[in-house]
Design an enzyme around this catalytic site. Structure first.
Site, short mmCIF file in Angstrom:
data_model
loop_
_atom_site.label_atom_id
_atom_site.label_comp_id
_atom_site.label_asym_id
_atom_site.label_seq_id
_atom_site.Cartn_x
_atom_site.Cartn_y
_atom_site.Cartn_z
N HIS A 1 0.46 2.10 12.31
CA HIS A 1 -0.53 3.19 12.54
C HIS A 1 -0.86 3.50 13.65
O HIS A 1 -0.71 2.71 14.60
CB HIS A 1 -1.84 3.20 11.64
CG HIS A 1 -1.48 2.90 10.15
ND1 HIS A 1 -1.80 4.21 9.41
CD2 HIS A 1 -1.64 2.02 9.20
CE1 HIS A 1 -1.66 3.87 8.26
NE2 HIS A 1 -1.84 2.55 8.02
N HIS B 1 -4.72 -8.05 5.95
CA HIS B 1 -4.96 -6.91 5.32
C HIS B 1 -4.68 -6.79 4.06
O HIS B 1 -5.57 -6.34 2.88
CB HIS B 1 -4.23 -5.94 6.06
CG HIS B 1 -4.30 -4.39 5.56
ND1 HIS B 1 -5.38 -3.69 5.80
CD2 HIS B 1 -3.45 -3.69 5.11
CE1 HIS B 1 -5.28 -2.73 5.27
NE2 HIS B 1 -4.01 -2.56 4.86
N HIS C 1 0.78 -1.27 -0.13
CA HIS C 1 -0.06 0.15 -0.09
C HIS C 1 0.99 1.34 -0.12
O HIS C 1 1.84 1.36 0.57
CB HIS C 1 -0.88 0.01 1.09
CG HIS C 1 -2.04 -0.85 0.99
ND1 HIS C 1 -2.91 -1.25 2.08
CD2 HIS C 1 -2.54 -1.62 -0.17
CE1 HIS C 1 -3.83 -2.25 1.60
NE2 HIS C 1 -3.47 -2.24 0.32
N ASP D 1 0.74 4.27 1.31
CA ASP D 1 1.35 4.69 2.79
C ASP D 1 2.37 3.87 3.38
O ASP D 1 3.03 4.51 4.21
CB ASP D 1 0.10 5.21 3.62
CG ASP D 1 -0.54 3.97 4.02
OD1 ASP D 1 -0.85 3.12 3.11
OD2 ASP D 1 -1.18 4.06 5.14
N HIS D 2 2.84 2.91 2.86
CA HIS D 2 3.85 1.99 3.45
C HIS D 2 5.15 1.66 2.55
O HIS D 2 6.20 1.44 2.98
CB HIS D 2 3.30 0.48 3.97
CG HIS D 2 2.36 0.87 5.01
ND1 HIS D 2 2.69 0.45 6.35
CD2 HIS D 2 1.12 1.09 4.81
CE1 HIS D 2 1.53 0.67 7.15
NE2 HIS D 2 0.61 0.92 6.27
#
Length: 282
Positions: free
Chosen positions: A172, A110, A56, A58-59
């Site tokens: 997070h 996830h 993803h 944001d990672h």
């Protein structure tokens, strides 16, 4: 083994893990490479490797720029969709960075290619640590997007739940919302109540709530408590994977009610999570 916690974006965490004898460093989930390199320079360490938990945005969005700035950098992960990946890891593989051992643990739920990383040093007083990305967070876990509930259950209870009951560094800062949901699931759980009070104070002081420990998570994280009677009663299910699936649905509804997203924000999240198509990166 020294771990630098680096808050980035809205609520993400990057990590820099330093082997204090050799001064070699490993980064976990690089989202903002320039921020990472500032800390690498300040610490005076040699960054050799990036461990990415999943693909993803944001990672993993910083991998390509970091690789450009640091030629020869190894970018490792379990999913071919990870940006700038140099080598794909497999479940159970072990790596070594000086005295630091790394065990790669495939934790689908996830995403189908989510990898968590368990790090330790032999004969060292520092506790071992697992970098769990979005597989496990403080009092919660990431949304189940690609895998089955059974796979997610096995990731949480068998793969992660069987580790030593020590440090968890997650991806997070979702602790406050997670604990508010945990209180809805188990309103009589004193551990939830105490942790929520603590998290509110940390939030007021603008302080991170990571790391956690697996020992603590088993007391208040409903996603690790699917065999407990209050959690089963809340979901109306009995089989652990079915309890987990019901919890995931309830958590998503709870989040939507607490933080309704505008259409633009929903589209951005869909893009980040890979639910919208994007041109394939070379």
């Amino acid at each position: 083994m020294k771990v630098k916690v680096i808050p980035v974006l809205e609520d993400n965490y990057m990590y820099l893990v330093i082997e204090e004898h050799t001064r070699e460093a490993v980064a976990v989930d690089v989202a903002v490479p320039k921020r990472l390199l500032e800390i690498v320079g300040r610490e005076g360490v040699s960054l050799t490797t990036v461990l990415t938990t999943h693909h993803h945005w944001d990672h993993a969005r910083g991998n390509a720029e970091l690789a450009r700035l640091r030629p020869g950098l190894a970018v490792l992960g379990a999913d071919e969709r990870i940006c700038a990946l140099t080598r794909r890891l497999v479940h159970g593989e072990e790596l070594r960075f000086g005295a630091i051992h790394v065990r790669c643990l495939l934790t689908p739920g996830h995403t189908s290619g989510h990898m968590s990383y368990f790090l330790w040093e032999e004969e060292c007083p520092d506790p071992p640590a697992v970098f769990s990305g979005d597989a496990l967070s403080v009092a919660g876990c990431g949304l189940r997007l690609e895998s089955t509930a059974q796979q997610m259950y096995e990731s949480l209870t068998e793969t992660l739940g069987s580790l030593p009951p020590e440090t968890v560094f997650c991806g997070h800062e979702h602790t406050l919302g997670n604990l508010e949901f945990a209180q809805k699931v188990e309103p009589s759980n004193d551990h939830v109540r105490a942790k929520l009070s603590w998290a509110k104070k940390r939030d007021e002081d603008d302080m991170p709530t990571v790391p956690s420990t697996l020992c603590e998570e088993l007391l208040y994280n409903p996603f690790l408590r699917v065999a407990e009677e209050p959690v089963r009663k809340f979901t109306g299910k009995a089989a652990p994977a079915e309890v987990l699936e019901a919890l995931c649905k309830e958590r998503a509804s709870f989040q939507r009610a607490a933080e309704p997203l505008q259409p633009q924000a929903r589209a951005l999240l869909a893009l980040q999570w890979g639910l919208l198509g994007t041109p394939r990166q070379k």
